[in-house]
Design a protein around this motif. Structure first.
Motif, PDB file in Angstrom:
ATOM      1  N   CYS A  20     -10.769 -13.687  -2.912  1.00  0.00           N
ATOM      2  CA  CYS A  20      -9.697 -13.200  -3.775  1.00  0.00           C
ATOM      3  C   CYS A  20      -8.589 -12.596  -2.908  1.00  0.00           C
ATOM      4  N   GLY A  21      -8.983 -11.810  -1.913  1.00  0.00           N
ATOM      5  CA  GLY A  21      -8.007 -11.206  -1.006  1.00  0.00           C
ATOM      6  C   GLY A  21      -7.220 -12.245  -0.237  1.00  0.00           C
ATOM      7  N   ALA A  22      -7.899 -13.299   0.208  1.00  0.00           N
ATOM      8  CA  ALA A  22      -7.217 -14.371   0.938  1.00  0.00           C
ATOM      9  C   ALA A  22      -6.207 -15.068   0.040  1.00  0.00           C
ATOM     10  N   CYS A  23      -6.592 -15.321  -1.193  1.00  0.00           N
ATOM     11  CA  CYS A  23      -5.686 -15.993  -2.126  1.00  0.00           C
ATOM     12  C   CYS A  23      -4.467 -15.122  -2.415  1.00  0.00           C
ATOM     13  N   ARG A  24      -4.700 -13.860  -2.687  1.00  0.00           N
ATOM     14  CA  ARG A  24      -3.592 -12.944  -2.983  1.00  0.00           C
ATOM     15  C   ARG A  24      -2.669 -12.772  -1.777  1.00  0.00           C
ATOM     16  N   ALA A  25      -3.248 -12.665  -0.575  1.00  0.00           N
ATOM     17  CA  ALA A  25      -2.437 -12.541   0.637  1.00  0.00           C
ATOM     18  C   ALA A  25      -1.643 -13.823   0.882  1.00  0.00           C
ATOM     19  N   LEU A  26      -2.261 -14.954   0.642  1.00  0.00           N
ATOM     20  CA  LEU A  26      -1.591 -16.245   0.783  1.00  0.00           C
ATOM     21  C   LEU A  26      -0.364 -16.323  -0.122  1.00  0.00           C
ATOM     22  N   VAL A  27      -0.527 -15.953  -1.372  1.00  0.00           N
ATOM     23  CA  VAL A  27       0.593 -15.990  -2.322  1.00  0.00           C
ATOM     24  C   VAL A  27       1.680 -15.002  -1.897  1.00  0.00           C
ATOM     25  N   ASP A  28       1.272 -13.818  -1.463  1.00  0.00           N
ATOM     26  CA  ASP A  28       2.237 -12.813  -1.012  1.00  0.00           C
ATOM     27  C   ASP A  28       3.068 -13.348   0.149  1.00  0.00           C
ATOM     28  N   GLU A  29       2.415 -13.970   1.105  1.00  0.00           N
ATOM     29  CA  GLU A  29       3.121 -14.521   2.264  1.00  0.00           C
ATOM     30  C   GLU A  29       4.008 -15.706   1.869  1.00  0.00           C
ATOM     31  N   LEU A  30       3.517 -16.551   0.976  1.00  0.00           N
ATOM     32  CA  LEU A  30       4.325 -17.680   0.497  1.00  0.00           C
ATOM     33  C   LEU A  30       5.593 -17.192  -0.190  1.00  0.00           C
ATOM     34  N   GLN A  31       5.438 -16.224  -1.072  1.00  0.00           N
ATOM     35  CA  GLN A  31       6.602 -15.704  -1.793  1.00  0.00           C
ATOM     36  C   GLN A  31       7.593 -15.051  -0.835  1.00  0.00           C
ATOM     37  N   TYR A  32       7.091 -14.385   0.178  1.00  0.00           N
ATOM     38  CA  TYR A  32       7.967 -13.781   1.180  1.00  0.00           C
ATOM     39  C   TYR A  32       8.765 -14.860   1.909  1.00  0.00           C
ATOM     40  N   ASP A  73       1.119 -22.632   9.050  1.00  0.00           N
ATOM     41  CA  ASP A  73       0.955 -21.439   9.884  1.00  0.00           C
ATOM     42  C   ASP A  73       0.666 -20.168   9.100  1.00  0.00           C
ATOM     43  N   ILE A  74       0.650 -20.253   7.796  1.00  0.00           N
ATOM     44  CA  ILE A  74       0.597 -19.030   6.986  1.00  0.00           C
ATOM     45  C   ILE A  74      -0.688 -18.229   7.179  1.00  0.00           C
ATOM     46  N   CYS A  75      -1.784 -18.892   7.431  1.00  0.00           N
ATOM     47  CA  CYS A  75      -3.054 -18.180   7.566  1.00  0.00           C
ATOM     48  C   CYS A  75      -3.114 -17.331   8.840  1.00  0.00           C
ATOM     49  N   GLU A  76      -2.223 -17.606   9.796  1.00  0.00           N
ATOM     50  CA  GLU A  76      -2.138 -16.764  10.997  1.00  0.00           C
ATOM     51  C   GLU A  76      -1.711 -15.346  10.625  1.00  0.00           C
ATOM     52  N   LYS A  77      -1.035 -15.204   9.510  1.00  0.00           N
ATOM     53  CA  LYS A  77      -0.537 -13.892   9.079  1.00  0.00           C
ATOM     54  C   LYS A  77      -1.642 -13.027   8.472  1.00  0.00           C
ATOM     55  N   MET A  78      -2.835 -13.572   8.350  1.00  0.00           N
ATOM     56  CA  MET A  78      -3.943 -12.789   7.801  1.00  0.00           C
ATOM     57  C   MET A  78      -4.347 -11.661   8.751  1.00  0.00           C
ATOM     58  N   ASN A  79      -3.886 -11.741  10.006  1.00  0.00           N
ATOM     59  CA  ASN A  79      -4.127 -10.655  10.962  1.00  0.00           C
ATOM     60  C   ASN A  79      -3.393  -9.378  10.551  1.00  0.00           C
ATOM     61  N   ASP A  80      -2.404  -9.513   9.666  1.00  0.00           N
ATOM     62  CA  ASP A  80      -1.616  -8.370   9.198  1.00  0.00           C
ATOM     63  C   ASP A  80      -2.252  -7.684   7.991  1.00  0.00           C
ATOM     64  N   TYR A  81      -3.418  -8.159   7.595  1.00  0.00           N
ATOM     65  CA  TYR A  81      -4.120  -7.612   6.436  1.00  0.00           C
ATOM     66  C   TYR A  81      -5.439  -7.005   6.882  1.00  0.00           C
ATOM     67  N   GLY A  82      -5.859  -6.002   6.149  1.00  0.00           N
ATOM     68  CA  GLY A  82      -7.131  -5.370   6.454  1.00  0.00           C
ATOM     69  C   GLY A  82      -7.862  -5.020   5.173  1.00  0.00           C
ATOM     70  N   LEU A  83      -9.141  -4.774   5.322  1.00  0.00           N
ATOM     71  CA  LEU A  83      -9.959  -4.395   4.177  1.00  0.00           C
ATOM     72  C   LEU A  83      -9.629  -2.948   3.820  1.00  0.00           C
ATOM     73  N   HIS A  84      -9.153  -2.767   2.596  1.00  0.00           N
ATOM     74  CA  HIS A  84      -8.749  -1.452   2.109  1.00  0.00           C
ATOM     75  C   HIS A  84      -9.776  -0.971   1.097  1.00  0.00           C
ATOM     76  N   THR A 128     -11.876   5.064  -6.276  1.00  0.00           N
ATOM     77  CA  THR A 128     -12.787   4.154  -6.980  1.00  0.00           C
ATOM     78  C   THR A 128     -13.773   3.460  -6.040  1.00  0.00           C
ATOM     79  N   ARG A 129     -13.493   3.484  -4.724  1.00  0.00           N
ATOM     80  CA  ARG A 129     -14.294   2.791  -3.705  1.00  0.00           C
ATOM     81  C   ARG A 129     -14.204   1.265  -3.832  1.00  0.00           C
ATOM     82  N   GLU A 130     -13.254   0.781  -4.641  1.00  0.00           N
ATOM     83  CA  GLU A 130     -13.035  -0.663  -4.775  1.00  0.00           C
ATOM     84  C   GLU A 130     -12.453  -1.190  -3.470  1.00  0.00           C
ATOM     85  N   LYS A 131     -12.922  -2.370  -3.074  1.00  0.00           N
ATOM     86  CA  LYS A 131     -12.446  -2.997  -1.844  1.00  0.00           C
ATOM     87  C   LYS A 131     -11.480  -4.122  -2.178  1.00  0.00           C
ATOM     88  N   SER A 132     -10.425  -4.225  -1.370  1.00  0.00           N
ATOM     89  CA  SER A 132      -9.463  -5.318  -1.496  1.00  0.00           C
ATOM     90  C   SER A 132      -8.759  -5.465  -0.147  1.00  0.00           C
TER      91      SER A 132
END
Length: 180
Positions: free
Chosen positions: A28-40, A84-95, A100-104
């Motif tokens: 889910c995080g990968a999909c959301r990050a992918l869309v965020d980067e695409l929209q950017y 090249d978009i998946c290279e930008k996943m280095n800019d994301y981290g597990l939060h 709530t202790r929810e992870k994303s």
């Protein structure tokens, strides 16, 4: 013959366990990050820029079936961005939400021209394996849902994140179910 049969059973057993269940938070995080980067990336392109698309065949009346589409939503541009978009996943981290202790997965690195803002790095769990896993998950999302990505973007769908990550791919359904 028996050894062949045993070998086939072992391969079947191992392959069913290697695939395993996908980590819902990761995908889910990968999909959301992918869309965020695409929209950017799409927002960075001048909306007035267009590209010719269509057939190079000449119809019986001597015309070609070409049309102009916005560059940012063209298949050519999107294919280039997706490479090249998946290279930008280095800019994301597990939060981990402190309450709530929810992870994303969230972006922690500023983009060009952005400040760090009010990011609390104490709520991130930085692990080099996480960015590799997120990158791999991003590549899988693209591989499995490329047609949906193109379709949603070219038809200028509102709520692209929810449409791709929840409705079309189902990658965030389990995560959303846990958040409710």
């Amino acid at each position: 013959m028996i050894l062949l049969y045993i070998g086939l059973l072992m391969v079947a057993f191992l392959s069913s366990h290697v695939e395993g269940k996908r980590d819902a938070v990761l995908y889910c995080g990968a999909c959301r990050a992918l869309v965020d980067e695409l929209q950017y990336e799409i927002r960075k392109v001048n909306p007035k820029k267009t590209i010719d698309v269509g057939s190079f065949r000449i119809s019986p009346d001597g015309t070609q079936g070409k049309s102009k589409v916005p560059l940012a939503t063209s298949e050519l541009y999107l294919t280039e961005v997706l490479e090249d978009i998946c290279e930008k996943m280095n800019d994301y981290g597990l939060h981990v939400d402190p309450k709530t202790r929810e992870k994303s997965y969230k972006r922690f690195a500023p983009r060009d021209g952005e400040g760090i803002g009010s990011i609390d790095f104490n709520n991130f769990q930085f692990n080099p394996d996480d960015s590799n896993s997120l990158k791999f998950a991003c590549e899988r999302v693209i591989e499995e849902h490329e047609d949906e990505i193109f379709s949603l973007i070219t038809h200028e769908a509102d709520g692209l994140t929810d449409k791709l990550c929840t409705e079309k791919s189902g990658l965030c359904k389990e995560v959303l179910h846990h958040e409710l």
